[in-house]
Design a protein around this motif. Structure first.
Motif, short mmCIF file in Angstrom:
data_model
loop_
_atom_site.label_atom_id
_atom_site.label_comp_id
_atom_site.label_asym_id
_atom_site.label_seq_id
_atom_site.Cartn_x
_atom_site.Cartn_y
_atom_site.Cartn_z
N ARG A 165 -22.05 13.60 10.70
CA ARG A 165 -20.68 13.60 11.22
C ARG A 165 -20.31 12.20 11.69
O ARG A 165 -19.22 11.70 11.39
CB ARG A 165 -20.56 14.59 12.37
CG ARG A 165 -19.19 14.63 13.01
CD ARG A 165 -19.20 15.50 14.28
NE ARG A 165 -17.86 15.60 14.85
CZ ARG A 165 -17.30 14.72 15.65
NH1 ARG A 165 -17.98 13.61 15.98
NH2 ARG A 165 -16.08 14.91 16.13
N LEU A 182 -19.47 9.86 8.78
CA LEU A 182 -18.14 10.06 8.21
C LEU A 182 -17.07 9.40 9.07
O LEU A 182 -16.13 8.78 8.56
CB LEU A 182 -17.85 11.56 8.05
CG LEU A 182 -18.58 12.25 6.90
CD1 LEU A 182 -18.56 13.76 7.07
CD2 LEU A 182 -17.96 11.85 5.55
N LEU A 206 -11.74 15.56 10.08
CA LEU A 206 -12.98 16.12 10.61
C LEU A 206 -12.92 16.23 12.13
O LEU A 206 -13.30 17.27 12.71
CB LEU A 206 -14.16 15.26 10.17
CG LEU A 206 -15.51 15.48 10.85
CD1 LEU A 206 -16.01 16.89 10.61
CD2 LEU A 206 -16.52 14.46 10.36
N VAL A 223 -14.77 17.80 3.09
CA VAL A 223 -15.46 16.50 3.10
C VAL A 223 -15.18 15.76 1.80
O VAL A 223 -14.86 14.56 1.79
CB VAL A 223 -16.98 16.70 3.28
CG1 VAL A 223 -17.72 15.36 3.12
CG2 VAL A 223 -17.29 17.30 4.64
#
Length: 388
Positions: free
Chosen positions: A53, A56, A65, A104
């Motif tokens: 996470r 990203l 996200l 994603v």
């Protein structure tokens, strides 16, 4: 066509690799056999370890996200009518995030195109040549024409049934594989999840998993036969069985079923993950049961290692990172396989198991529920081991 790194496959591994390389000024072209619409709607599990996470967000693909991802502090184990909490945040200071893999992929595609990266959709790679020479090439079909992409390095991120892995000659690869005598019957339900955390349920009738995709959408799974006929399972029968396997540990809301399907399970690792100038990443090199939630996270780890090695290769003329790529990845891959197997054997019913096996499983679960040391080991593995 000519580029430095030719990437086969626009899944999480291929797209992340292209973005990591673009950030370092290394040219790459991604070839994807399917259309953009197909890739962006392909349904896959979506659980991100803490470091994945953070990655990203770091590369600039984390806006949605951070708004829409569902952060979880841990999981719950359901057994004999009781819920046992495994609190990752308290035990290891980390969390996990539920965010659909297709979301994603959408974010990575949009960011790569925005930054000038090249992704060719409906470009079917048909062969990889010259991987043991200095000038490998990927042959592919695009727009009705046969084309060749010349490159320095080929990254095979095209899944287990792609062309990259078979391009490695017979006798070079060792394939480690095991099948499982069960699969998962999964549904997407328009109903609130039964808990604010994922529930992994052990029951004498088989395993069940209670997950979510949104506050009002649940992703629910039942252990079933690997060749189960989904038509035999009405919506009512599925919810009845889910309630049974929860064992009264919490209430389950029912809702309209949006999707339904059966997923078989297996474990596969190929060694080495490289040959000459071809490097495998993600499902091209390894598949693991979804019980450990490792698929997308392992794919990201592979390409982080590969991107580091390529930066050292192009910036400093070093080959040690590329030479060690397979060894570095496989250390993490086998630890993830071990954890996925641990979670699978802990919670599933096996056809040949004995009364002793069932009592041992119950002892494992109660030990996890009562031991800080055991719960910490689970939390550390589930939320993501640190990158080497």
């Amino acid at each position: 066509m000519r580029t430095q790194v030719g990437i086969i496959g626009a899944g999480p591994a291929g797209l992340m690799l292209a973005l990591l390389l673009r950030r370092e000024g290394i040219d790459a072209v991604v070839l994807e056999s399917r259309s953009r619409a197909y890739v962006e709607q392909r349904v896959r599990a979506g659980l991100l370890e803490q470091w994945a996470r953070d990655l990203l967000v770091e590369i600039g693909a984390g806006d949605r996200l951070q708004r829409e991802g569902m952060v979880h502090d841990g999981i719950r184990l359901s057994c004999l009518g009781r819920l046992h909490a495994i609190d990752f945040r308290a035990l290891v200071g980390r969390t996990v995030t539920i965010y659909d893999q297709k979301e994603v992929v959408k974010d990575l595609i949009a960011l790569l195109i925005e930054r000038g990266g090249e992704v060719l959709f409906e470009a079917e790679a048909t062969a990889v040549d010259g991987i043991t020479r200095d000038a490998p090439a990927i042959r592919f079909r695009h727009g009705g024409a046969e084309t060749t992409l010349d490159c320095d390095i080929v990254a095979g991120c095209d899944g287990f049934h792609g062309i990259a892995r078979p391009a490695i000659p017979d006798g070079v690869l060792t394939v480690y594989e095991r099948g499982y005598p069960f699969g998962w019957l999964g549904i997407l339900s328009e109903s609130p999840p039964p808990s604010d955390e994922l529930i992994y349920a052990y029951h004498e009738r088989g395993f069940a998993l209670f997950s979510m995709r949104a506050p009002t959408v649940s992703r629910l799974y039942l252990q079933c036969a690997p060749d189960e006929d989904v038509e035999r399972w009405s919506d009512a029968r599925i919810f009845d069985e889910l309630e049974t396997r929860l064992g009264g540990s919490c209430a389950l809301a029912r809702g309209r079923v949006l999707q339904k399907g059966v997923t078989p399970m297996r474990s596969v690792v190929v060694e080495p993950m490289q040959h000459g100038r071809l490097f495998l990443a993600g499902d091209s090199a390894h598949i693991q049961p979804p019980t450990g939630a490792k698929g997308m996270n392992l794919a990201f780890a592979d390409v982080v290692y590969l991107s580091r090695a390529l930066v050292a290769h192009y910036r400093q003329g070093r080959s040690d990172g590329l030479d060690a790529y397979s060894r570095t990845c496989l250390d993490r891959v086998w630890k993830a396989q071990r954890f996925s197997w641990f979670m699978t054997q802990l919670l599933h019913r096996f056809p040949d198991e004995t009364a002793f096996d069932r009592r041992r499983q119950l002892a494992d679960i109660t030990y996890l529920a009562g031991s800080t040391a055991a719960a910490t080991a689970l939390a550390e593995n589930y939320s993501g081991l640190p990158l080497a």
